[in-house]
Design a protein around this motif. Structure first.
Motif, short mmCIF file in Angstrom:
data_model
loop_
_atom_site.label_atom_id
_atom_site.label_comp_id
_atom_site.label_asym_id
_atom_site.label_seq_id
_atom_site.Cartn_x
_atom_site.Cartn_y
_atom_site.Cartn_z
N HIS A 177 0.84 -1.21 0.00
CA HIS A 177 0.00 0.00 0.00
C HIS A 177 0.87 1.26 0.00
O HIS A 177 0.62 2.21 -0.76
N LEU A 178 1.89 1.26 0.84
CA LEU A 178 2.77 2.43 0.92
C LEU A 178 3.49 2.68 -0.40
O LEU A 178 3.67 3.84 -0.82
N LEU A 179 3.90 1.62 -1.06
CA LEU A 179 4.59 1.77 -2.34
C LEU A 179 3.66 2.32 -3.42
O LEU A 179 4.11 3.01 -4.35
N CYS A 180 2.38 2.02 -3.30
CA CYS A 180 1.41 2.46 -4.32
C CYS A 180 0.94 3.89 -4.12
O CYS A 180 0.46 4.52 -5.07
N ILE A 181 1.06 4.41 -2.90
CA ILE A 181 0.52 5.74 -2.63
C ILE A 181 1.18 6.82 -3.49
O ILE A 181 0.47 7.64 -4.11
N PRO A 182 2.51 6.91 -3.58
CA PRO A 182 3.09 7.97 -4.43
C PRO A 182 2.66 7.86 -5.89
O PRO A 182 2.40 8.88 -6.54
N PHE A 227 -4.35 12.52 -8.50
CA PHE A 227 -4.68 13.79 -7.85
C PHE A 227 -3.72 14.95 -8.15
O PHE A 227 -4.04 16.08 -7.79
N ARG A 228 -2.60 14.70 -8.75
CA ARG A 228 -1.65 15.79 -8.95
C ARG A 228 -1.92 16.50 -10.28
O ARG A 228 -1.16 16.41 -11.25
N TYR A 229 -3.06 17.21 -10.29
CA TYR A 229 -3.46 17.98 -11.47
C TYR A 229 -3.92 19.36 -11.01
O TYR A 229 -4.41 19.52 -9.88
N PRO A 230 -3.81 20.36 -11.88
CA PRO A 230 -4.19 21.73 -11.47
C PRO A 230 -5.65 21.86 -11.07
O PRO A 230 -5.98 22.67 -10.18
N ASP A 231 -6.54 21.11 -11.72
CA ASP A 231 -7.96 21.26 -11.41
C ASP A 231 -8.45 20.27 -10.35
O ASP A 231 -9.66 20.13 -10.13
N ILE A 232 -7.54 19.58 -9.68
CA ILE A 232 -7.88 18.71 -8.55
C ILE A 232 -7.32 19.35 -7.29
O ILE A 232 -6.16 19.76 -7.25
N THR A 233 -8.15 19.46 -6.27
CA THR A 233 -7.72 20.12 -5.04
C THR A 233 -6.48 19.45 -4.45
O THR A 233 -6.38 18.21 -4.39
N SER A 234 -5.56 20.27 -4.01
CA SER A 234 -4.31 19.74 -3.43
C SER A 234 -4.55 19.07 -2.08
O SER A 234 -3.66 18.38 -1.57
N VAL A 280 -3.84 15.39 -2.20
CA VAL A 280 -2.43 15.01 -2.10
C VAL A 280 -1.99 15.00 -0.64
O VAL A 280 -1.31 14.07 -0.18
N VAL A 281 -2.40 16.03 0.10
CA VAL A 281 -2.04 16.10 1.52
C VAL A 281 -2.64 14.92 2.28
O VAL A 281 -1.96 14.26 3.08
N LEU A 282 -3.91 14.63 2.03
CA LEU A 282 -4.56 13.52 2.72
C LEU A 282 -3.88 12.18 2.38
O LEU A 282 -3.77 11.30 3.24
N SER A 283 -3.44 12.04 1.15
CA SER A 283 -2.77 10.80 0.76
C SER A 283 -1.52 10.57 1.59
O SER A 283 -1.25 9.44 2.04
N TYR A 284 -0.75 11.62 1.81
CA TYR A 284 0.48 11.43 2.57
C TYR A 284 0.22 11.38 4.08
O TYR A 284 1.02 10.80 4.82
#
Length: 229
Positions: A166-171, A178-185, A188-192
């Motif tokens: 799971h940890l290897l897949c998160i990045p 989620f790392r797109y301009p029109d997706i709220t950042s 990304v924070v919640l993922s980490y």
């Protein structure tokens, strides 16, 4: 006529039957000792391969049944939020991924996906990865609970393996989903944050109290298995 069952005519020809008071030779005594040693060694190897489980291991440690579960549940809640948000914005994520892949074809055609497969890849990976978030969380939960309820070191170890995957897949998931301009950042924070919580939950299952409570490892030893054949 000799009695076939008498002292001089044993039916089976066994020297002990012919002479009950006969003293065994040193060779016979040595053979019996070797046979006994072989039986003892085989029993010892069997016990080493499969040590007996304690009848009453006692109550599971708090680190396993409370601390690890509370932290894991926090990570699971975040994972559920990520999955729900991803499915609600699936079309946007798919379009963004498609544009990124097309940009890769232009900027680095040698290392990019074939242009005729971009639509397929962009349509497959986002929903697949969102579903896998839920699947991996379910597997982790079942293994974490089984480690305590079944007093199983193997379940604890499989839980740790699932967490590592799971940890290897998160990045990778963060980058593709989620790392797109029109997706709220925030995603990304919640993922980490989830990444950190999973690490903490795994560390709780590795505490000394948990390792002491769990049964000893029954790792297979090939040399002993070969000797037992």
């Amino acid at each position: 006529m000799n009695d076939p069952h008498g002292p001089g005519g044993g039916a089976n020809g066994d020297p002990h039957d012919r002479d009950p008071e006969r003293i065994p030779s040193q060779a016979e005594l040595d053979a019996e000792d070797l046979a006994e040693l072989e039986r003892s060694s085989r029993d010892h190897d069997q016990a080493s391969l499969y040590p007996p489980r304690p009848a009453d291991p006692g109550r599971p440690p708090v680190a396993l049944v409370l601390h690890a579960r509370v932290v894991w549940w926090a990570a699971a809640v975040i994972g559920s939020i990520l999955a729900v948000y991803g499915f609600f914005n699936l079309s946007t994520i798919t379009d963004d991924l498609r544009l990124r892949l097309l940009e890769g074809v232009v900027s680095d055609p040698a290392n990019s996906a074939p242009e005729d497969q971009i639509d397929t890849l962009a349509g497959f990976f986002p929903p697949f990865m969102l579903v896998m978030i839920v699947v991996v969380l379910v597997i982790e939960y079942l293994l974490l609970v089984a480690a305590a309820t079944h007093h199983s070191r193997h379940c604890r170890n499989f839980f740790l393996a699932a967490v590592v995957v799971h940890l290897l897949c998160i990045p990778v998931g963060v980058d593709l989903l989620f790392r797109y301009p029109d997706i709220t950042s925030t995603m990304v924070v919640l993922s980490y944050v989830q990444f950190a919580l999973l690490v903490i939950a795994a560390l709780f299952t590795l505490r000394r109290s948990v390792n002491t409570w769990l049964p000893e490892s029954t790792r297979m030893k090939p040399t002993r298995m070969l000797r037992g054949r």
